[in-house]
Design a protein around this motif. Structure first.
Motif, PDB file in Angstrom:
ATOM      1  N   LEU A 218     -12.186  42.220 -19.019  1.00 35.44           N
ATOM      2  CA  LEU A 218     -11.159  42.115 -17.973  1.00 35.44           C
ATOM      3  C   LEU A 218     -11.599  41.134 -16.895  1.00 35.44           C
ATOM      4  O   LEU A 218     -10.797  40.345 -16.381  1.00 35.44           O
ATOM      5  N   GLU A 219     -12.892  41.183 -16.559  1.00 30.48           N
ATOM      6  CA  GLU A 219     -13.420  40.242 -15.554  1.00 30.48           C
ATOM      7  C   GLU A 219     -13.364  38.816 -16.103  1.00 30.48           C
ATOM      8  O   GLU A 219     -13.007  37.879 -15.377  1.00 30.48           O
ATOM      9  N   GLU A 220     -13.720  38.614 -17.360  1.00 30.51           N
ATOM     10  CA  GLU A 220     -13.654  37.266 -17.956  1.00 30.51           C
ATOM     11  C   GLU A 220     -12.216  36.747 -17.954  1.00 30.51           C
ATOM     12  O   GLU A 220     -11.975  35.561 -17.761  1.00 30.51           O
ATOM     13  N   MET A 221     -11.247  37.656 -18.182  1.00 33.05           N
ATOM     14  CA  MET A 221      -9.840  37.241 -18.264  1.00 33.05           C
ATOM     15  C   MET A 221      -9.177  37.167 -16.901  1.00 33.05           C
ATOM     16  O   MET A 221      -8.034  36.707 -16.785  1.00 33.05           O
ATOM     17  N   GLY A 222      -9.858  37.675 -15.864  1.00 34.52           N
ATOM     18  CA  GLY A 222      -9.276  37.648 -14.518  1.00 34.52           C
ATOM     19  C   GLY A 222      -8.114  38.608 -14.357  1.00 34.52           C
ATOM     20  O   GLY A 222      -7.203  38.361 -13.558  1.00 34.52           O
ATOM     21  N   LEU A 223      -8.118  39.719 -15.097  1.00 27.99           N
ATOM     22  CA  LEU A 223      -7.033  40.703 -14.996  1.00 27.99           C
ATOM     23  C   LEU A 223      -7.410  41.801 -14.001  1.00 27.99           C
ATOM     24  O   LEU A 223      -8.588  42.150 -13.884  1.00 27.99           O
ATOM     25  N   SER A 224      -6.399  42.353 -13.317  1.00 33.04           N
ATOM     26  CA  SER A 224      -6.657  43.448 -12.363  1.00 33.04           C
ATOM     27  C   SER A 224      -6.810  44.757 -13.124  1.00 33.04           C
ATOM     28  O   SER A 224      -6.097  44.994 -14.103  1.00 33.04           O
ATOM     29  N   TYR A 225      -7.712  45.582 -12.647  1.00 30.00           N
ATOM     30  CA  TYR A 225      -7.920  46.884 -13.283  1.00 30.00           C
ATOM     31  C   TYR A 225      -8.506  47.827 -12.257  1.00 30.00           C
ATOM     32  O   TYR A 225      -8.979  47.399 -11.201  1.00 30.00           O
TER      33      TYR A 225
ATOM     34  N   ILE B  70     -13.565  48.091 -29.179  1.00 34.20           N
ATOM     35  CA  ILE B  70     -13.244  46.799 -29.822  1.00 34.20           C
ATOM     36  C   ILE B  70     -11.729  46.662 -29.985  1.00 34.20           C
ATOM     37  O   ILE B  70     -11.154  45.592 -29.727  1.00 34.20           O
ATOM     38  N   ALA B  71     -11.083  47.751 -30.380  1.00 34.15           N
ATOM     39  CA  ALA B  71      -9.624  47.722 -30.507  1.00 34.15           C
ATOM     40  C   ALA B  71      -8.981  47.449 -29.153  1.00 34.15           C
ATOM     41  O   ALA B  71      -7.997  46.694 -29.056  1.00 34.15           O
ATOM     42  N   ILE B  72      -9.539  48.037 -28.099  1.00 37.89           N
ATOM     43  CA  ILE B  72      -8.998  47.809 -26.755  1.00 37.89           C
ATOM     44  C   ILE B  72      -9.140  46.325 -26.385  1.00 37.89           C
ATOM     45  O   ILE B  72      -8.213  45.707 -25.853  1.00 37.89           O
ATOM     46  N   MET B  73     -10.305  45.740 -26.690  1.00 38.12           N
ATOM     47  CA  MET B  73     -10.475  44.311 -26.371  1.00 38.12           C
ATOM     48  C   MET B  73      -9.461  43.479 -27.152  1.00 38.12           C
ATOM     49  O   MET B  73      -8.857  42.548 -26.602  1.00 38.12           O
ATOM     50  N   GLU B  74      -9.263  43.799 -28.423  1.00 32.88           N
ATOM     51  CA  GLU B  74      -8.296  43.026 -29.223  1.00 32.88           C
ATOM     52  C   GLU B  74      -6.887  43.177 -28.641  1.00 32.88           C
ATOM     53  O   GLU B  74      -6.116  42.224 -28.591  1.00 32.88           O
ATOM     54  N   TYR B  75      -6.566  44.388 -28.199  1.00 36.00           N
ATOM     55  CA  TYR B  75      -5.253  44.635 -27.592  1.00 36.00           C
ATOM     56  C   TYR B  75      -5.081  43.799 -26.311  1.00 36.00           C
ATOM     57  O   TYR B  75      -4.061  43.139 -26.108  1.00 36.00           O
ATOM     58  N   LEU B  76      -6.081  43.852 -25.432  1.00 34.47           N
ATOM     59  CA  LEU B  76      -5.965  43.141 -24.145  1.00 34.47           C
ATOM     60  C   LEU B  76      -5.826  41.638 -24.367  1.00 34.47           C
ATOM     61  O   LEU B  76      -5.046  40.962 -23.697  1.00 34.47           O
ATOM     62  N   ILE B  77      -6.596  41.111 -25.335  1.00 34.52           N
ATOM     63  CA  ILE B  77      -6.524  39.680 -25.647  1.00 34.52           C
ATOM     64  C   ILE B  77      -5.136  39.325 -26.178  1.00 34.52           C
ATOM     65  O   ILE B  77      -4.532  38.328 -25.783  1.00 34.52           O
ATOM     66  N   ALA B  78      -4.618  40.165 -27.088  1.00 32.10           N
ATOM     67  CA  ALA B  78      -3.323  39.871 -27.711  1.00 32.10           C
ATOM     68  C   ALA B  78      -2.179  40.020 -26.713  1.00 32.10           C
ATOM     69  O   ALA B  78      -1.269  39.201 -26.662  1.00 32.10           O
ATOM     70  N   ARG B  79      -2.251  41.062 -25.881  1.00 30.62           N
ATOM     71  CA  ARG B  79      -1.120  41.334 -24.989  1.00 30.62           C
ATOM     72  C   ARG B  79      -1.186  40.553 -23.682  1.00 30.62           C
ATOM     73  O   ARG B  79      -0.159  40.199 -23.120  1.00 30.62           O
ATOM     74  N   HIS B  80      -2.403  40.297 -23.197  1.00 37.60           N
ATOM     75  CA  HIS B  80      -2.526  39.640 -21.889  1.00 37.60           C
ATOM     76  C   HIS B  80      -3.098  38.231 -22.006  1.00 37.60           C
ATOM     77  O   HIS B  80      -3.350  37.600 -20.989  1.00 37.60           O
ATOM     78  N   GLY B  81      -3.332  37.749 -23.237  1.00 36.80           N
ATOM     79  CA  GLY B  81      -3.794  36.386 -23.449  1.00 36.80           C
ATOM     80  C   GLY B  81      -2.613  35.432 -23.384  1.00 36.80           C
ATOM     81  O   GLY B  81      -1.563  35.805 -22.858  1.00 36.80           O
TER      82      GLY B  81
END
Ligand SMILES: N[C@@H](CCC(=O)N[C@@H](CS)C(=O)NCC(=O)O)C(=O)O
Length: 221
Positions: A17-24, A64-75
């Protein structure tokens, strides 16, 4: 706003999340206090393990599934090569090897060495788990002889996955990593987003402190 429940492998999610700059926001889950005393978390994950996330109506577990989800949905994000990219197969392999081959087996070695009764600390299953970790680690070592990152020439979520597993091995059981892995971890630890994730994750900071002087100082504060 994305909520991350629990550290542990949740550190991977926070780092991403920090690498992607997303709020959490990070919501502590105290496994030692017993998740049975945390009905709000059990509502999120009745199986009682961490991490989990909530993103709007979405609730998920498995780092790992969560990371794939965040990348797919918020990338899109450079943290994941596209399917046609030549780096994609190595990316996909090491993204999963970091958990399925490395962290999952080291977790059981760590439980045996640190929690099991003394006569069980080096039992057959603990040795098998250590063998699985060690053979898979050989693939990481070979990769680091070819390229600076798991996917090749650039940092990706596969590095987040593998880094956490290597740190778990080092911190929980004092596994002797070789010079290539040590240098790799130093490069990963030097990333600004890793540093921000560490600042956010106080339990992970305490966990890291004995091996990392700069975190010892911030734990003492
Ligand atoms: N494969 C899972 C592993 C999750 C896991 O085992 N988490 C540990 C802490 S890092 C945990 O919650 N252990 C307590 C339990 O399994 O009940 C993932 O990557 O998220």
């Amino acid at each position: 706003m994305i909520t991350v429940f629990g550290e542990g492998r949740g550190f991977r999610v926070v780092w991403l999340l920090e690498e992607m700059g997303l709020s959490y926001r990070l919501r502590d889950v105290d496994l030692l206090a017993g998740v049975e005393n945390d009905p709000e978390f059990l509502d999120i994950n009745p199986a009682g393990f961490i991490p989990a996330i909530r993103d709007g109506d979405v609730v998920m577990v498995e780092s790992i599934a969560i990371m794939e989800y965040l990348i797919a949905r918020h990338g899109p994000t450079p943290l994941a090569p596209q399917a046609q990219d030549p780096d994609f197969p190595a990316y996909q392999q090491f993204l999963h090897l970091g958990e399925a081959g490395l962290a999952a087996s080291m977790y059981f070695v760590s439980g045996a060495r640190n929690i099991a009764p003394p006569d069980q600390r080096d039992n057959w299953s603990a040795r098998q788990a250590l063998d699985v970790f060690t053979t898979r680690l050989g693939l990481v070592t070979r990769r680091l002889a070819q390229a600076p990152f798991m996917a090749g020439e650039r940092f990706t979520a596969a590095d987040i996955s593998v880094t956490y597993a290597l740190e778990m091995a080092q911190r929980n059981v004092g596994f002797p990593l070789g010079p290539a892995e040590q240098a790799y971890l130093a490069r990963m630890n030097g990333r600004a987003a890793y540093e921000r994730a560490m600042q956010a994750c106080h339990a992970t900071r305490r966990w890291a402190a004995p091996l990392t002087p700069r975190w010892s100082a911030s734990v003492a504060e």
